[in-house]
Design a protein around this motif. Structure first.
Motif, PDB file in Angstrom:
ATOM      1  N   UNK A  19     -25.155  33.758  27.297  1.00 39.81           N
ATOM      2  CA  UNK A  19     -24.453  34.893  26.722  1.00 39.81           C
ATOM      3  C   UNK A  19     -25.158  35.364  25.459  1.00 39.81           C
ATOM      4  N   UNK A  20     -24.981  36.642  25.148  1.00 39.26           N
ATOM      5  CA  UNK A  20     -25.488  37.218  23.907  1.00 39.26           C
ATOM      6  C   UNK A  20     -24.374  38.012  23.246  1.00 39.26           C
ATOM      7  N   UNK A  21     -24.255  37.852  21.914  1.00 38.86           N
ATOM      8  CA  UNK A  21     -23.232  38.587  21.176  1.00 38.86           C
ATOM      9  C   UNK A  21     -23.603  40.060  21.081  1.00 38.86           C
ATOM     10  N   UNK A  64     -11.201  35.751  26.456  1.00 42.49           N
ATOM     11  CA  UNK A  64     -11.775  36.636  27.467  1.00 42.49           C
ATOM     12  C   UNK A  64     -10.902  37.890  27.472  1.00 42.49           C
ATOM     13  N   UNK A  65     -11.540  39.060  27.513  1.00 44.26           N
ATOM     14  CA  UNK A  65     -10.780  40.302  27.404  1.00 44.26           C
ATOM     15  C   UNK A  65     -11.437  41.402  28.226  1.00 44.26           C
ATOM     16  N   UNK A  66     -10.650  42.417  28.564  1.00 44.44           N
ATOM     17  CA  UNK A  66     -11.212  43.613  29.174  1.00 44.44           C
ATOM     18  C   UNK A  66     -11.951  44.434  28.106  1.00 44.44           C
ATOM     19  N   UNK A  67     -12.933  45.184  28.528  1.00 40.27           N
ATOM     20  CA  UNK A  67     -13.769  45.957  27.605  1.00 40.27           C
ATOM     21  C   UNK A  67     -12.950  46.992  26.847  1.00 40.27           C
ATOM     22  N   UNK A  88     -17.341  40.758  20.620  1.00 40.83           N
ATOM     23  CA  UNK A  88     -17.489  40.474  22.045  1.00 40.83           C
ATOM     24  C   UNK A  88     -18.928  40.163  22.387  1.00 40.83           C
ATOM     25  N   UNK A  89     -19.105  39.581  23.568  1.00 41.11           N
ATOM     26  CA  UNK A  89     -20.444  39.415  24.121  1.00 41.11           C
ATOM     27  C   UNK A  89     -20.809  40.670  24.901  1.00 41.11           C
ATOM     28  N   UNK A  92     -16.472  37.813  27.225  1.00 41.87           N
ATOM     29  CA  UNK A  92     -16.202  36.712  26.305  1.00 41.87           C
ATOM     30  C   UNK A  92     -16.125  37.234  24.864  1.00 41.87           C
ATOM     31  N   UNK A  93     -15.267  36.627  24.074  1.00 48.85           N
ATOM     32  CA  UNK A  93     -15.133  37.031  22.683  1.00 48.85           C
ATOM     33  C   UNK A  93     -14.725  35.867  21.804  1.00 48.85           C
ATOM     34  N   UNK A  94     -15.034  35.938  20.514  1.00 49.75           N
ATOM     35  CA  UNK A  94     -14.615  34.929  19.542  1.00 49.75           C
ATOM     36  C   UNK A  94     -14.064  35.635  18.315  1.00 49.75           C
ATOM     37  N   UNK A  95     -13.207  34.908  17.581  1.00 56.30           N
ATOM     38  CA  UNK A  95     -12.596  35.469  16.376  1.00 56.30           C
ATOM     39  C   UNK A  95     -12.442  34.367  15.325  1.00 56.30           C
ATOM     40  N   UNK A  96     -13.416  34.199  14.408  1.00 55.40           N
ATOM     41  CA  UNK A  96     -13.257  33.262  13.293  1.00 55.40           C
ATOM     42  C   UNK A  96     -12.164  33.791  12.357  1.00 55.40           C
TER      43      UNK A  96
END
Length: 942
Positions: free
Chosen positions: A769-771, A835-838, A812-813, A924-928
């Motif tokens: 994956x790439x951010x 994980x989310x829709x665009x 998101x990625x 894929x997504x992340x949230x610090x």
């Protein structure tokens, strides 16, 4: 005589006097043929235009075209023997009209499909008793005679094996045999049948009393040479005699092997009525729409009745009964006669009553309210019961005058009952005075023999099905005589092979009930003893169900409980299913059996069976095999299956009664050894599987070689082998099958392959994956070549972009997921992994922007005290004894599952799985979340 006959006769008269050489002969022959055809068609129309449907009244018959309902006929199968009891065959065959089976109409029986290169000469049509085989051939003949179909055929000659049986001692040429049964051809002097397109129909192979010695019979090629009927038939079927003719042979499954498989070009099966066809039949049978609707609704309340209605003869029986019961209600008589029967036993008792009523009206001058249990009727049914019992002991379904006399049946009296008792008992005449008798359906004969069943258990042991058992141990327990009798009958039925005594046992137990004994007006067992006997019998059946019985035997015992009107076990499981509290981990063997019975009894489609709804385990699969066998599509992905499952599934694929068309076994550690076992089933002639997914099943070149070999003889059209390691040789071998014209494979998936796919868990689906830097929130800092993101206090200078999150610390990625994907992230502090829709909202402070706070994103909150999952603003805490700084995420997009794992060293610990249906690609997504928190995308080690 109509104008066409006059014209033809005049033309023939003048042509006979003409001296015009070959042209005159040609026209003469054409005219003779046309005259013969017209006569044959006229006689076939008289023979087949009318049928006796329902209880015949005053000789009134129904036109076949008015009552005929299209039957469900499938193409394919083998001539192999299925020796299960025919009612069991019906019960294990689901009749769903929209299943993707290759169906065929009776008028197209000789029409080859586009992929078939050779023309069809000989068709074998199988089907259980009463399923409609004879009516289908009659409809074919009638349509031809009326000029509606198959007009390329010059002559259609419908034979029955019953009429050929009486000729077995005589010698004929083939021409003489045709002339004997179809005298129109003799009158016209037609002898050269090879000059015409001829169809021979041979109905009822199972009733054949000829040896049909294909191995030792002499070879005969001359249609003018005399031989026995047996020799004529074997040579005609082999194609030695009159090879230009087409043949249609019908048979019950148990007799199919009398014809060598190499003599049959196509096998079809009459499956009876689908659910819509059942309703169509009753709509045609009853003009009153309200009455018809009431009957259909009632049938659906009983599994036994609903299943048996796939048999057209049973539809006729039930229509006759329910019509009478509803009339009784309309007259306001009420009482027992006004109750709609729910069990098979009740239905057949009512059928007797309806028959007796008609007989009283027709011959006794009475009316429908008179008593039907008079001495004459009782004597007749006792005699028929004795005949049914003794003939079934000899495995005989057809009998003659002598058989009736031995059982005390007056032949003259039987003839007197013509049109009445023929509803139960048919008399048929052949070419000679010999009469052939049979019950209208096997189930009627089974019911009749129960009415004459000996109360001595030792006589029961002389049943033919019992004689064939290897063991027949008897243990007599303390108790009353009736209890011992029924318990012994249960033991016998369980010992008998292939369910030969299942239906007999159901009727036997049904007739033990006081209500049924009272309705038949026999001397009932004293109430107290009857109640005690029923209670002991029910307990004994439940005890047997709790034992480790094969599934089909347990299902039969549930039918027995239904006849005894005890549904406690089933209701217990049904309540758990309704409440959503069914825990398969704690089910007893009896409860598993009840679950199988419920699933097979359900009105819900079995088109798609998802094992994970009950338990994603091998134990559940082995318990629910009968349900999988009855399903069209089985979803068994990610269920921890092994070689043992493959062996069981291979057995299902090899079974003639399976309709399994699609099988998803993806993400199970089957390995090459499991695939080899599956291939045994794939190569079976009975296998109907068209789509197979073994994606991510640890398959190497060796397993691919087995699949490539199986494709030579399988029906597979789609094969998914993605996420495996076939190697170049394996890929080449399988790809070659796509180009092979003898292979049916149309779609092959070998993508995402490589040695990394041999990992034994979901890490085999690892993806890089790439951010997406255009989505990152301004107080998040990227580092480590944009693979790490940290929450900071100072704003980062990112260019404006519509995809950037404005107020939430998220990103998101770049690539969306529409297949299987696994990724890992290393965490520090409080972080959301998602994980989310665009299309998630990027502007504002609303919940529509935040991961997990809406219906288009799924997230797990990770912190030093544990884990919380959230979707659509609903969250739940995950019990966990420890936490890790690394989590794994696995999405199976087609299956609709999203799973989170705690990664500890080389081990994945499952935390939570979301089950849904994804409608868009997932990102894929992340949230610090807190300042100093960070998340890093990790390379997955293999």
């Amino acid at each position: 005589m109509d104008i066409r006959d006059v014209t033809l006769k005049l033309t023939l008269h003048f042509l006979r006097r003409a001296k015009q050489g070959e042209m005159a002969d040609y026209l003469h022959n054409r005219t003779v043929t046309a005259v013969c055809q017209q006569k044959l068609k006229s006689n076939l129309k008289k023979k087949f235009r009318c049928v006796c449907d329902g209880i015949a009244r005053e000789g009134i018959h129904t036109h076949l075209n008015d009552i005929y309902t299209e039957l469900y006929i499938t193409e394919g199968g083998t001539g192999e023997v299925n020796d299960e009891h025919e009612v069991r065959q019906i019960e294990t065959s689901n009749m769903k009209p929209h299943r993707p089976e290759k169906t065929i109409k009776q008028e197209d029986i000789f029409k080859a499909s586009p992929e078939r290169q050779e023309p069809i000469r000989t068709v074998m049509t199988k089907g259980v008793a009463g399923i409609g085989k004879t009516v289908v051939t009659q409809k074919f003949s009638l349509d031809w005679a009326e000029g509606k179909a198959n007009q390329d055929i010059q002559f259609t000659f419908p034979f029955t094996f019953k009429e050929l049986n009486v000729l077995k001692e005589k010698q004929f040429t083939l021409v003489e045999l045709v002339h004997l049964l179809f005298p129109e051809t003799k009158e016209a002097g037609i002898c050269k049948f090879e000059e015409f397109q001829v169809v021979f129909i041979f109905d009822g192979l199972d009733e054949c009393r000829l040896p049909l010695d294909f191995k030792n019979n002499e070879i005969l090629t001359d249609v003018t040479k005399s031989a026995s009927v047996d020799v004529l038939l074997t040579n005609l079927i082999r194609g030695k005699l009159l090879p230009s003719a087409r043949l249609w042979i019908t048979t019950r499954p148990a007799a199919a092997n009398q014809i060598p498989p190499d003599c049959v070009d196509m096998v079809t099966e009459v499956r009876g009525f689908t659910d819509p066809q059942k309703e169509e039949y009753f709509m045609k049978r009853f003009q009153n729409e309200e009455q018809c609707s009431a009957i259909i609704s009632h049938i659906k309340t009983s599994r036994s009745l609903n299943i048996m209605c796939h048999i057209p003869v049973f539809c006729w029986i039930i229509a006759s009964v329910l019509e009478d019961v509803l009339k009784t209600r309309e007259r306001g008589e009420g009482g027992e006669g006004g109750e709609l029967p729910k069990t098979l036993t009740e239905m057949y008792i009512h059928f007797l009553v309806v028959t007796f009523k008609l007989k009283n009206i027709k011959y006794g001058g009475g009316d429908e309210t008179d008593s039907h249990w008079n001495p004459e009727n009782r004597k007749m049914i006792e005699s028929l019961g004795k005949l049914a019992f003794e003939q079934l002991m000899k495995d005989k379904l057809i009998f003659y005058d002598s058989d009736l006399t031995e059982c005390g049946i007056d032949i003259g009296a039987a003839s007197k009952y013509s049109g009445v008792f023929t509803q139960i008992f048919k008399e048929e005449r052949g070419l000679y005075p010999d009469k052939v008798f049979c019950f209208v359906h096997l189930s009627v004969q089974e019911f009749s023999r129960c009415s004459s069943c000996p109360s001595d258990v030792h006589q029961l042991r002389s049943q033919p099905a019992v004689k064939r058992t290897k063991t027949s141990r008897w243990s007599f327990k303390r108790g009353n005589k009736s209890t011992l009798f029924y318990q012994s009958a249960i033991d016998l039925a369980l010992q008998s092979p292939n369910g030969q005594l299942d239906l007999f046992l159901r009727f036997l137990l049904g007739l033990s009930l006081e209500t049924n004994q009272k309705y038949m007006q026999v001397q009932p067992t004293p109430i107290r003893e009857n109640s005690r006997t029923k209670k002991k019998t029910v307990q004994y059946i439940k005890k047997k169900i709790r034992a480790n019985l094969p599934a089909e035997k347990s299902i039969s015992l549930f039918h027995c409980l239904n006849e005894l009107q005890d549904s406690s076990l089933v209701e217990e499981i049904q309540e758990s299913l309704r409440s959503g509290n069914l825990s398969t981990d704690k089910l007893s063997h009896a409860q598993w059996s009840a679950l199988v019975f419920i699933l097979l009894s359900s009105e819900k489609d079995l088109d798609v069976f998802d094992l994970k709804k009950y338990s994603a385990s091998e134990t559940a699969l082995l318990r629910l095999l009968p349900v999988i066998k009855a399903s069209n599509r089985a979803l068994l992905s990610s269920c921890k299956l092994s070689e043992r499952s493959c062996e069981a599934l291979s057995s299902i694929l090899s079974s003639e009664s399976s309709r399994l068309r699609e099988l998803d076994l993806s993400n199970n550690n089957l390995q090459d050894s499991g695939v080899k076992l599956l291939c045994d089933g794939l190569q079976s002639q009975n296998c109907k599987l068209e789509t197979l997914s073994v994606s991510g099943c640890l398959i190497t070149e060796e397993g691919c070689a087995s699949l490539a070999s199986a494709l030579n003889s399988s029906n597979l059209r789609e094969l998914d082998l993605s996420y495996n390691h076939p190697g170049e040789p394996g890929k080449e071998r399988l790809s070659a099958r796509l180009k092979d014209p003898n292979c049916r494979l149309e779609k092959l998936s070998l993508d995402h392959d490589g040695p990394q796919r041999l990992k034994r868990d979901v890490r085999k689906y690892a993806c890089e994956l790439e951010l997406d830097t255009n989505t990152v929130y301004k107080f998040l800092k990227l580092s480590d070549n944009n693979r790490k993101v940290t929450r900071v206090l100072e704003e980062e200078r990112y260019p404006d972009h519509p995809d950037r999150f404005e107020h939430w610390p998220q990103l998101l990625c770049g690539a969306g997921v529409t297949a299987q994907c696994y990724w890992e992230v290393e965490l520090s502090g409080r972080v959301l992994v998602s994980m989310t829709y665009r299309g998630i909202t990027r502007r504002g402070f609303s919940n529509e922007c935040a991961f997990g706070w809406n219906d288009h994103s799924w997230s797990m909150i990770c912190h030093d005290r544990g884990y919380i999952v959230r979707h659509n603003n609903k969250e739940s805490e995950i019990p966990s004894t420890s936490v890790s700084n690394r989590v794994g995420v696995y999405v199976d997009y087609p299956a609709g599952t999203l799973s989170f794992y705690r990664v500890s060293s080389d081990t994945l610990i499952h935390l939570h799985t979301f089950n849904t249906t994804f409608t868009e690609p997932l990102y894929p997504g992340v949230a610090p979340w807190s300042v100093g928190s960070s998340a890093s995308l990790c390379p997955v080690s293999y």
